[in-house]
Design an enzyme around this catalytic site. Structure first.
Site: not given
Length: 408
Positions: A224, A352
């Site tokens: 991020r 993921c």
């Protein structure tokens, strides 16, 4: 082997022996050749031996799971007492403080097999510890381990309000365990199971009782931050926004405007609340929509309103049986995003799922780029944050793929 041990014996196949010697901690039910004595308490410690009688390790026996034994140690002289577990917890926490620094105030303290606590997850969110216990052995040991976790964190200056158990995953039933959630009674607790964390300079309210998984996804922390670094001046579409974390980082990084999208209205409301908490709402808008519908709709309009698209979907597969279907899902959203972006635009995309291995993910991206008739200029290839360490002998710990490209 230490001859004074009185643990039950589990003899395993040569395949299991090779796996253990290569560092993998799991023995599957089909690899068990002999158990002696025939009956003992489920979740007990057992010594694992080869077909030649050689000691391979000591682990926790689960009579109901396909993972029949989870190895804890390959040292025959280890005593699995409180001092042993204190060393393990201290080792895990010392590692986090070393690799995370000040970011350790919100991090994964114990990452299951990667920290030699098979079936146990422990996350720290400022002043609340959240646990998920997914193996019967850790369930039996938690009354010893959890107070040690609390003592270890408090000794380093963290004032905890308690330990909250998120034992709601259905996978617990495969271990013969009940599901549920609530404060762990063995450590004092105070207040509501809601707290606030600060990550990359952004504040988030974390509901550890009702949020996904343990309340917040910590593994993308530094990914991020990279988004924030690249976002200045760009018009960003953040797909599968959940709590708005990627969108907020883009806005904090100076994006001209950010649109955050999720199929869940409650997720959108949470993302909007987080934007307001950080005074970023003026450069953001929020949309409740299915990304699989939205991307082709945007493409059909003919314009290219975004020059930075972020794809952070949930795991499309949780088993090898559904990898092909998952690959088609990943291909669809990546193809659509590549078509929607202008030349020179940016794409951040990830998976993921451990079962969507990196080679498969890369193959899918190449296929999507070919179909979209674009070239990908790779900026970065990243993985999970180091508080989710990858143990090379345990491929299951290597699960997050994160790529940033420019469309050329």
């Amino acid at each position: 082997m230490n001859i004074n041990r009185n643990f039950p014996i589990v003899e395993v196949s040569r395949k299991a022996q090779a796996a253990i010697e290569n560092g993998h901690p799991w023995v599957y039910d089909a690899e068990v050749r002999r158990v002696e004595p025939a009956e003992f308490e489920n979740g007990s410690l057992v010594d694992v031996i080869s077909d030649k009688g050689r000691y391979l390790g000591t682990g926790i026996f689960s009579g109901l799971s396909k993972i029949r034994v989870r190895i804890l140690s390959r040292n025959a002289n280890d005593k699995f007492d409180e001092a042993f577990w204190r060393r393990r917890v201290n080792y895990a926490w010392d590692y986090r403080r070393a690799v995370m620094g000040k970011d350790a105030s919100a991090c994964r303290v114990i990452f299951g097999e990667a920290d030699h606590f098979p079936g146990l997850t422990v996350d720290l969110f400022s002043d609340i510890v959240v646990t998920q216990t997914l193996s019967i052995g850790m369930e039996r040991l938690k009354s010893t381990i959890f107070p040690i976790v609390a003592e270890t964190l408090e000794a380093s200056g963290i004032k905890l309000r308690g330990i909250f158990e998120r034992n709601d995953p259905a996978i617990r039933t495969l271990e013969g365990l009940e599901t549920g959630k609530g404060w762990f009674a063995g450590v004092p607790h105070d207040g509501e199971p809601i707290t606030e964390i600060c990550e990359n300079g952004i504040y988030y309210n974390v509901d550890v009782e009702n949020g996904q998984k343990t309340g917040f996804f910590l593994d993308q922390k530094y990914n991020r931050r990279e988004i924030a670094r690249l976002a200045e001046g760009k018009t960003v579409l953040d797909c599968f926004t959940h709590t708005g974390s990627f969108a907020l980082n883009a806005a904090m990084g100076g994006a001209a405007h950010v649109t955050a999208v999720d199929v869940s209205q409650s997720a959108i409301e949470l993302a909007r609340s987080n934007a307001e908490r950080n005074k970023l709402q003026d450069r953001m808008d929020f949309m409740c929509a299915d990304v699989f519908d939205l991307l082709p709709e945007l493409e059909q309009k003919g314009d290219k309103p975004y020059n930075f698209i972020i794809l952070d979907p949930p795991a499309f597969t949780k088993s090898r049986k559904t990898v092909d279907s998952a690959s088609r899902g990943y291909n669809e959203i990546n193809f659509r995003a590549m078509k929607l972006l202008p030349r020179g635009g940016y794409l951040a995309t990830c998976s993921c799922s451990h079962f969507m291995e990196n080679s498969l993910f890369v193959k899918m991206l190449k296929h999507a780029a070919d179909d979209a008739k674009v070239e990908l200029r790779q900026i970065e290839a990243r993985q999970q944050a180091p508080d989710h360490p990858i143990l090379w002998g345990v491929p299951e710990t290597d699960y997050l793929k994160f790529y940033i490209f420019q469309i050329v």
